[in-house]
Motif scaffolding. Structure first.
Motif, short mmCIF file in Angstrom:
data_model
loop_
_atom_site.label_atom_id
_atom_site.label_comp_id
_atom_site.label_asym_id
_atom_site.label_seq_id
_atom_site.Cartn_x
_atom_site.Cartn_y
_atom_site.Cartn_z
N PRO A 90 0.82 -1.22 0.00
CA PRO A 90 0.00 0.00 0.00
C PRO A 90 0.85 1.26 0.00
O PRO A 90 2.03 1.22 0.34
CB PRO A 90 -0.80 -0.12 1.30
N ASN A 91 0.24 2.35 -0.39
CA ASN A 91 0.92 3.64 -0.31
C ASN A 91 -0.08 4.69 0.16
O ASN A 91 -1.29 4.50 0.07
CB ASN A 91 1.51 4.04 -1.66
N LYS A 92 0.44 5.78 0.68
CA LYS A 92 -0.41 6.84 1.21
C LYS A 92 -1.18 7.52 0.09
O LYS A 92 -0.67 7.73 -1.01
CB LYS A 92 0.46 7.88 1.94
N LYS A 93 -2.44 7.84 0.40
CA LYS A 93 -3.27 8.54 -0.59
C LYS A 93 -2.70 9.92 -0.85
O LYS A 93 -2.34 10.64 0.07
CB LYS A 93 -4.71 8.67 -0.06
N GLU A 94 -2.62 10.29 -2.11
CA GLU A 94 -2.12 11.61 -2.49
C GLU A 94 -3.22 12.33 -3.25
O GLU A 94 -3.35 12.20 -4.47
CB GLU A 94 -0.85 11.48 -3.34
N ASN A 95 -4.00 13.12 -2.52
CA ASN A 95 -5.15 13.79 -3.11
C ASN A 95 -4.76 14.87 -4.12
O ASN A 95 -5.57 15.26 -4.96
CB ASN A 95 -6.02 14.41 -2.01
N GLY A 96 -3.51 15.34 -4.05
CA GLY A 96 -3.10 16.42 -4.95
C GLY A 96 -2.76 15.97 -6.36
O GLY A 96 -2.68 16.78 -7.28
N LYS A 97 -2.53 14.66 -6.56
CA LYS A 97 -2.13 14.16 -7.87
C LYS A 97 -3.31 14.10 -8.82
O LYS A 97 -4.35 13.53 -8.49
CB LYS A 97 -1.51 12.77 -7.74
N ALA A 98 -3.14 14.67 -10.01
CA ALA A 98 -4.20 14.61 -11.02
C ALA A 98 -4.34 13.20 -11.56
O ALA A 98 -5.45 12.70 -11.79
CB ALA A 98 -3.91 15.59 -12.15
N LEU A 99 -3.20 12.54 -11.79
CA LEU A 99 -3.20 11.18 -12.31
C LEU A 99 -2.55 10.23 -11.31
O LEU A 99 -1.43 10.45 -10.88
CB LEU A 99 -2.43 11.12 -13.63
#
Length: 273
Positions: A116-125
């Motif tokens: 798993p990896n941390k959610k990155e809400n700032g990434k468009a893709l």
């Protein structure tokens, strides 16, 4: 190695396995120096002819000259087959290709519960695979079975425990899923299955740590104190990994403590038999 030029694999940069094998292709000379590109760095032009959803589920190989794309196992066979044509020929035999496609999907759809990896809400893709109930349940069943098998064999190294059997270990492994699920009833089914996938990955990880002792025991008489110490260290590592995943998933922290409570209950029941 014969280099496949002007071809670029779009990989999930948050997946260590994806990064490892795409880098391996370049270092081995199977792809040129521009042979890999993070999925999140796709240009607007590339997004016109690339199926974004499909590329999230199956690694895409982009032909930069002709602007065409292959996906999944076909991409890997194309890269490998350029250097080893015989491997591509074997891989395209109908029954073998069917198996490879299913195996690839099994890993790809579960890669975010494996690592798993941390959610990155700032990434468009973001290269996040679609949620697939079938492959998630298959993964949970597989991990449960392997965990039970390992614990059954490991319990034989602990003479102070009552004689175990595979059925007991399978029930205990499945019971853990049910027990933890009781504390997640307010969440939706996807969240529960996502957590359960991570839960069983932790158990599978613990099984892998125990495996060296099982192998060594075939050749050496390992003292019980070493077996117990190794088991204790394994449980501690599993707890820390479970705690880390809970934080990444942004789930209630008490799940790590109920995870411990279940193990205490299970051990108490085993010792009372």
């Amino acid at each position: 190695m014969k280099t496949l030029n002007n071809q670029t694999l779009l990989y999930d940069e948050d997946c260590p396995l994806c990064s490892l094998y795409t880098t391996g292709f370049i270092k081995a000379g199977m792809l040129d120096e521009n042979g890999k590109k993070p999925f999140s760095c796709l240009t607007n032009e590339e997004q016109i002819f690339i199926d974004i959803k499909k590329a999230s589920n199956e690694i895409a190989l982009v032909d930069n000259k002709n602007k065409t794309v292959t996906y999944g196992i076909d991409s890997l066979l194309k890269v490998i087959g350029n250097s080893f044509p015989w491997m591509e020929k074997i891989g395209t035999i109908a029954p073998i290709k069917f198996f490879l496609k299913k195996l690839y999907s099994f890993i790809s759809y579960n890669r975010k519960v494996i690592i798993p990896n941390k959610k990155e809400n700032g990434k468009a893709l973001q290269c996040v695979p679609s949620f697939n109930y079938k492959y998630r349940i298959l993964y949970i069943v597989f991990a449960t079975f392997m965990t039970a098998l390992t614990l059954y064999n490991f319990s034989a190294l602990l003479p102070n425990l009552p004689n175990g059997n595979f059925s007991r270990e399978l029930i205990l492994a499945f019971g853990q899923i049910v027990f933890q699920g009781l504390f997640l009833l307010k969440f939706d089914s996807k969240t529960i299955l996502n957590y359960t996938g991570n839960l069983m990955t932790v158990s599978l990880f613990g099984s892998l740590i125990l495996t060296p002792i099982l192998i060594l025991n075939q050749f050496l008489n390992i003292p019980e104190i070493i077996v117990l110490s190794w088991f204790g260290i394994t449980v501690f590592i599993m707890f820390m990994e479970h705690f880390r995943r809970i934080r990444l998933l942004e789930l209630p922290f008490y799940l790590s403590y109920t995870w411990v409570i279940y193990r205490i209950i299970a051990l108490t029941i085993i010792l009372s038999l």
